[in-house]
Design a protein around this motif. Structure first.
Motif: not given
Length: 311
Positions: A90-93, A217-219, A223-230, A286-289
């Motif tokens: 959530l912090l990086v993507g 793998a999640t990060v 980072r590659k904007n694949e939130g669903a995969l993460a 999810g947001s950075r906070w």
């Protein structure tokens, strides 16, 4: 030689970084070829693959008569998944969650498995029969996820061949397993040099070490904007840890549950699972906070363990 554990640990970390990139690229391409959504690929193929170190560590620990490490490994790993891996993602993507099945099936399944794990372990043991029940639940869930997926993939639009995608995925999983094994070996030797007991090693170093495939793998996916995969990787791994890993290991030999695990470790796991689910249900993203809060919670947990160890 005291420098060898550190060299092993650092070498494993470098391999993890490379392998996570291969795995994510291969998983995305494979989803396109198979007509599956990245979420389901994360929940099944990636989650099973990156859970292999966990299963091997827990099985070997159980067969060697140290069930505390096996159970502590799973509990600590789920705490690391949600606090460290999902928090860092959530912090990086992106943390956007659009798949309806996350709210309807994935989160309820993880919550149910977490509560069931706690209830089954209250008597201080996971029996062979309970292992069969947990393993069956993992297999049933996997079939349901695959059969219900509408898919977003299209083989005509895949950026790489099926063979290359499969090869990258296999190479990535293998690299994550080997890298995690190197890191665990080095970290355990370092920890034992400082007199850390087996339960704490299972909850922290081994759990964190075998969680590194999911973290990497999640990060990388985030980072590659694949939130669903993460997210799929995190939820699938949490679920399979509690069902496939513990179920499979306890079929070979019953696993003992430490009293402290029932009083402290497992309730912490339940708490962070409920908190993560509440964030997803409430905000739908999810947001950075959110990531900062989850990571802070994980740091506090490690601090409490350190206090138990050195006081």
């Amino acid at each position: 030689m005291m420098w060898m554990p550190w060299l092993t640990l650092i070498g494993g970390l470098i391999l993890l970084v490379w392998a996570s990139d291969w795995l994510v690229d291969g998983a995305i391409a494979l989803a396109s070829h198979l007509g599956l959504s990245p979420l389901v690929v994360g929940l099944t193929v990636v989650a099973y693959g990156t859970s292999l170190p966990e299963f091997v560590v827990s099985l070997l620990a159980a067969m060697n008569g140290v069930g505390d490490i096996a159970v502590g490994n799973v509990v600590g790993r789920n705490i690391a998944h949600l606090g460290l891996a999902w928090g860092a993602a959530l912090l990086v993507g992106t943390g956007l969650i659009t798949e309806a099945s996350v709210y309807r099936r994935e989160l309820p399944a993880v919550l149910l498995a977490s509560v069931g794990f706690y209830v089954l372990g209250l008597d201080g043991e996971f029996t062979r029969l309970e292992g069969v029940v947990l393993l069956t639940a993992a297999l049933v869930y996997t079939v349901m996820a695959l059969r219900s997926d509408s898919g977003t993939g299209d083989e005509d639009t895949a950026e790489m061949s099926l063979g290359k995608a499969s090869g990258l995925l296999i190479l990535g999983i293998a690299g994550l397993v080997v890298g995690a094994d190197f890191m665990v070996d080095g970290a355990v030797l370092i920890a034992r040099g400082y007199g850390v007991d087996e339960r704490i090693i299972g909850l922290t170093i081994i759990a964190l070490g075998t969680s590194l495939p999911e973290v990497a793998a999640t990060v990388t996916a985030a980072r590659k904007n694949e939130g669903a995969l993460a997210l799929g990787n995190i939820l699938g791994s949490c679920l399979f840890n509690l069902t496939f890993v513990i179920g499979g290991a306890s079929i070979f030999t019953p696993l003992t549950v430490h009293d402290t695990s029932n009083a402290f470790d497992i309730p912490v796991m339940l708490g962070i699972t409920l908190f993560s689910a509440a964030l997803i249900y409430r905000f739908k993203h999810g947001s950075r906070w959110h990531g900062g809060v989850l990571m802070l919670g994980y740091v506090v947990f490690l601090g409490m363990l350190a206090r138990q160890t050195f006081n």
